[in-house]
Design an enzyme around this catalytic site. Structure first.
Site, mmCIF file in Angstrom:
data_model
loop_
_atom_site.group_PDB
_atom_site.id
_atom_site.type_symbol
_atom_site.label_atom_id
_atom_site.label_comp_id
_atom_site.label_asym_id
_atom_site.label_seq_id
_atom_site.Cartn_x
_atom_site.Cartn_y
_atom_site.Cartn_z
ATOM 1 N N LYS A 180 0.867 -1.184 0.000
ATOM 2 C CA LYS A 180 0.000 0.000 0.000
ATOM 3 C C LYS A 180 0.899 1.227 0.000
ATOM 4 O O LYS A 180 1.464 1.599 1.026
ATOM 5 C CB LYS A 180 -0.911 0.034 1.227
ATOM 6 N N GLY A 233 7.420 5.631 7.782
ATOM 7 C CA GLY A 233 6.559 6.817 7.829
ATOM 8 C C GLY A 233 6.653 7.487 9.184
ATOM 9 O O GLY A 233 7.691 7.412 9.857
ATOM 10 N N ASN A 235 5.980 8.525 13.198
ATOM 11 C CA ASN A 235 5.982 7.769 14.458
ATOM 12 C C ASN A 235 4.575 7.436 14.917
ATOM 13 O O ASN A 235 4.318 6.344 15.420
ATOM 14 C CB ASN A 235 6.677 8.584 15.547
ATOM 15 N N GLU A 255 10.186 1.828 10.446
ATOM 16 C CA GLU A 255 11.227 2.845 10.280
ATOM 17 C C GLU A 255 10.535 4.192 10.329
ATOM 18 O O GLU A 255 9.672 4.472 9.490
ATOM 19 C CB GLU A 255 11.969 2.672 8.949
ATOM 20 N N CYS A 289 14.070 10.936 6.300
ATOM 21 C CA CYS A 289 14.158 10.640 7.730
ATOM 22 C C CYS A 289 15.596 10.807 8.210
ATOM 23 O O CYS A 289 15.839 10.970 9.395
ATOM 24 C CB CYS A 289 13.626 9.258 8.033
ATOM 25 N N GLU A 390 10.367 16.304 14.699
ATOM 26 C CA GLU A 390 10.708 16.128 13.290
ATOM 27 C C GLU A 390 9.885 17.106 12.456
ATOM 28 O O GLU A 390 8.658 17.165 12.593
ATOM 29 C CB GLU A 390 10.408 14.688 12.840
HETATM 30 N N1 LIG Z 1 10.447 8.201 8.218
HETATM 31 C C1 LIG Z 1 10.136 8.657 7.028
HETATM 32 O O1 LIG Z 1 10.836 8.397 6.073
HETATM 33 C C2 LIG Z 1 8.891 9.450 6.853
HETATM 34 C C3 LIG Z 1 8.416 10.230 7.874
HETATM 35 N N2 LIG Z 1 7.286 10.943 7.669
HETATM 36 C C4 LIG Z 1 6.841 11.816 8.773
HETATM 37 O O2 LIG Z 1 5.439 11.764 8.857
HETATM 38 C C5 LIG Z 1 4.880 13.065 8.717
HETATM 39 C C6 LIG Z 1 3.545 12.963 8.038
HETATM 40 O O3 LIG Z 1 3.665 12.382 6.746
HETATM 41 P P1 LIG Z 1 2.567 11.362 6.262
HETATM 42 O O4 LIG Z 1 2.621 11.117 4.839
HETATM 43 O O5 LIG Z 1 1.249 11.830 6.755
HETATM 44 O O6 LIG Z 1 3.077 10.010 6.989
HETATM 45 P P2 LIG Z 1 2.221 8.763 7.424
HETATM 46 O O7 LIG Z 1 2.949 8.037 8.481
HETATM 47 O O8 LIG Z 1 0.823 9.186 7.682
HETATM 48 O O9 LIG Z 1 2.175 7.862 6.093
HETATM 49 C C7 LIG Z 1 3.059 6.816 5.788
HETATM 50 C C8 LIG Z 1 2.246 5.651 5.197
HETATM 51 O O10 LIG Z 1 1.332 5.155 6.179
HETATM 52 C C9 LIG Z 1 0.001 5.164 5.668
HETATM 53 N N3 LIG Z 1 -0.939 5.393 6.754
HETATM 54 C C10 LIG Z 1 -1.482 6.570 7.153
HETATM 55 N N4 LIG Z 1 -2.320 6.385 8.189
HETATM 56 C C11 LIG Z 1 -2.307 5.062 8.459
HETATM 57 C C12 LIG Z 1 -2.955 4.251 9.435
HETATM 58 N N5 LIG Z 1 -3.773 4.751 10.341
HETATM 59 N N6 LIG Z 1 -2.681 2.921 9.431
HETATM 60 C C13 LIG Z 1 -1.829 2.387 8.538
HETATM 61 N N7 LIG Z 1 -1.203 3.104 7.587
HETATM 62 C C14 LIG Z 1 -1.431 4.420 7.543
HETATM 63 C C15 LIG Z 1 0.026 6.254 4.626
HETATM 64 O O11 LIG Z 1 -1.045 6.116 3.726
HETATM 65 C C16 LIG Z 1 1.391 6.029 4.002
HETATM 66 O O12 LIG Z 1 1.326 4.948 3.084
HETATM 67 C C17 LIG Z 1 5.942 13.837 7.960
HETATM 68 O O13 LIG Z 1 5.850 15.205 8.174
HETATM 69 C C18 LIG Z 1 7.201 13.255 8.530
HETATM 70 O O14 LIG Z 1 7.505 13.866 9.741
HETATM 71 C C19 LIG Z 1 6.595 10.885 6.499
HETATM 72 C C20 LIG Z 1 7.032 10.131 5.456
HETATM 73 C C21 LIG Z 1 8.252 9.373 5.546
HETATM 74 O O1 LIG Z 2 18.985 8.896 3.338
HETATM 75 C C1 LIG Z 2 18.547 8.014 2.616
HETATM 76 O O2 LIG Z 2 19.083 7.699 1.543
HETATM 77 C C2 LIG Z 2 17.328 7.211 3.016
HETATM 78 C C3 LIG Z 2 16.345 8.036 3.770
HETATM 79 C C4 LIG Z 2 15.120 7.293 4.122
HETATM 80 O O3 LIG Z 2 15.102 6.100 4.201
HETATM 81 C C5 LIG Z 2 13.869 8.011 4.396
HETATM 82 O O4 LIG Z 2 13.858 9.226 4.396
HETATM 83 O O5 LIG Z 2 12.853 7.331 4.596
#
Ligand SMILES: NC(=O)C1=CN([C@@H]2O[C@H](COP(=O)(O)OP(=O)(O)OC[C@H]3O[C@@H](n4cnc5c(N)ncnc54)[C@H](O)[C@@H]3O)[C@@H](O)[C@H]2O)C=CC1
Ligand SMILES: O=C(O)CCC(=O)C(=O)O
Length: 488
Positions: A180, A233, A235, A255, A289, A390
């Site tokens: 997904k 995604g 936390n 992650e 991230c 973050e």
């Molecule tokens: N660690 C990373 O690489 C990432 C961190 N983030 C952080 O998250 C913040 C918000 O971004 P979002 O796109 O809203 O992240 P998110 O955590 O909501 O989305 C990531 C994934 O989880 C899915 N998702 C959303 N709600 C869900 C639920 N209740 N159950 C299961 N899956 C669900 C989303 O559709 C997407 O596929 C960003 O500002 C950033 O701080 C966002 C994207 C990547």
């Molecule tokens: O720094 C990178 O190449 C990977 C970063 C990453 O995994 C992320 O932002 O989700």
């Protein structure tokens, strides 16, 4: 020449077929650089669609797991070749869909090709050990078996690399997958799935269902026929997924966020440190991230570092990532833009000093896109929100330290522990940073972002579920170990 066709409708992929959702509903994926432009339509699926995909994946896995690693690897090599052939088109789709610049998108797609080839080779590597038994007539060894159906929930910031680095190891070790993707990058993901289709994977081994995270993502976490869930995604969502998986005894891997520090020592090469801070903090509009967000500088070199940093940031060109000469694209969505602007306001309210940026960039040339200035604050205290939370945008918080001990203490003063850098020419300082810093990725004289596909990737503290992805480490999540004792 553009390879891109706008406005197509992308369906779910299940049981080897492209299929519209039973809801009959679709949603548009928009270009964050030109908010009027629709990149494509994706399915707004429901639990019934998910059930169908999982049932197909469950059935297909029974045969898939019985193939040799070499045969499964062959499919991954073919998927790599298909992705390589379509590299320009898929990179362009990524830039249009989530905003990173075209050179970055091409680099990421090439990384996807390399990841597929790495895991294709994994099909021929060893999976266990022979362990001496206390019984001299017995043979004891370990082997590994796949988990079954793996649910994959991915974000929008690496729309090719993250789906590939989760799918490729899952598949090579004999699992089937249901992915997904984030809706903000689902058109790009659909094109990656087309590469798997072109490679000739048996029907049902690879599946994609798009739709709301709360329905399809949560549905995967709770589904009784999904044996493991891997997520990248936020936390907040990650913890919810972990709890749902734990409640039914499924395996999970999370992650999540970072608040990654870079320390600049008084003996650092300042030009190198500035370049790495800019690249690590602001490339991909800070939406990694692993992005640098706290910059802790020794008092002795603070003013010269700051001067050089601001000079370099002043040269950054912001705009549509499809245009030549643009260094930084837009935020990926209006939500991300609002988040960055809200932290600029918070920084001022909390008493930090704004050195650069902090505002949305508007005007005719920007087509209503979600552009924001690269933003730098100083006099940031450890308790402030901009030092702790973050932000996921092009945002740097500068802090001063009197000693290296204080610098490392500040760096460790965070809920997260994903990546951390130090710039120094002193080997003793490097070694103590490796020992003292609580982070899964330790970087010496290098930017905090940019991971290598053959090495373990993951964080400490709240950044992950303490598991590791990528490289050989992936085998730990995507398989179960069996210890076998044989006596004739
Ligand atoms: N660690 C990373 O690489 C990432 C961190 N983030 C952080 O998250 C913040 C918000 O971004 P979002 O796109 O809203 O992240 P998110 O955590 O909501 O989305 C990531 C994934 O989880 C899915 N998702 C959303 N709600 C869900 C639920 N209740 N159950 C299961 N899956 C669900 C989303 O559709 C997407 O596929 C960003 O500002 C950033 O701080 C966002 C994207 C990547
Ligand atoms: O720094 C990178 O190449 C990977 C970063 C990453 O995994 C992320 O932002 O989700």
């Amino acid at each position: 020449m553009s390879h891109f066709t706008a406005n197509e409708t992308y369906r779910n992929f299940m049981n080897g077929q492209w299929k519209a959702s039973v809801t009959g509903q679709t949603e548009a994926s928009l270009n964050p650089a030109r908010t009027g432009e629709i990149v494509g339509y994706i399915q707004k699926s429901n639990a019934q669609d998910l059930d169908e995909a999982v049932a197909g994946a469950k059935q297909a896995q029974k045969h898939w797991r019985k193939l040799s690693g070499a045969a499964r690897g062959d499919m991954l090599y073919r998927a790599a070749n298909a992705l390589e052939r379509r590299l320009d088109e898929i990179a362009e789709t990524m830039t249009r869909e989530m905003g990173k610049t075209l050179p970055e998108a091409k680099g990421e797609t090439a990384r996807g090709v390399a990841i597929l080839r790495y895991y294709a080779g994994e099909g021929l590597r060893s999976v266990g050990d022979v362990i001496p038994s206390t019984d001299s007539e017995a043979l004891m060894f370990t082997t590994r078996v796949p988990l079954g159906v793996v649910g994959i929930i991915t974000p929008w910031n690496f729309p090719v690399a993250i789906p590939v680095w989760k799918m490729a190891p899952a598949l090579i070790y004999g699992n089937s997958v249901v992915i997904k993707p984030a809706s903000e990058a689902a058109v790009t993901c659909a094109k990656v799935i087309e590469c798997y289709e072109e490679a000739g994977f048996p029907a049902g081994v690879v599946n994609m269902v798009t739709g709301p995270g709360s329905v399809i993502g949560q549905g995967l976490a709770q589904h009784p026929d999904v044996q493991a869930v891997t997520f990248t995604g936020s936390n907040e969502v990650g913890k919810r997924i972990g709890q749902a998986a734990l409640a039914r005894g499924a395996k999970y891997q999370l992650e999540m966020g970072g608040k990654n520090p870079v320390i600049v020592a008084d003996d650092a090469d300042l030009d190198l440190a500035v370049e790495a801070t800019v690249n690590g903090g602001l490339r991909s509009t800070g939406q990694k991230c692993t992005a640098t967000s706290r910059v802790i500088v020794h008092r002795e070199v603070y003013e010269s570092f700051k001067r050089k940093l601001l000079q370099r940031i002043g040269q950054i060109t912001v705009g549509d990532g499809m245009k030549d000469g643009v260094w930084m694209g837009p935020c990926a969505s209006e939500h991300q833009l609002r988040t960055v602007l809200s932290y600029s306001r918070k920084g001022l309210e909390e008493g930090a000093v704004l050195l650069h940026g902090g505002k949305r960039i508007e005007g005719e040339a920007y087509d209503g896109g979600y552009f924001v200035e690269p933003t730098v604050f100083e006099q940031v205290a450890p308790h402030m929100a901009i030092a702790r939370e973050e932000i996921f945008g092009p945002f740097l918080a500068l802090m001063k330290a009197d000693t290296m001990e204080e610098a490392v203490e500040l760096a460790n003063d965070a809920e997260f522990g994903l990546s951390a850098s130090i710039f120094t020419s002193n080997i003793g300082r490097m070694l103590s940073f490796i020992q003292e810093m609580d982070a899964g990725l330790i970087r010496i004289n290098a930017e905090s972002a940019g991971v290598e596909l053959q090495a373990p990737f993951g964080g400490m503290k709240q950044s992950s579920s303490h598991s590791r992805e990528q490289g050989r480490a992936a085998i730990e999540f995507f398989t179960s170990v069996k210890t076998v004792f044989v006596k004739g």
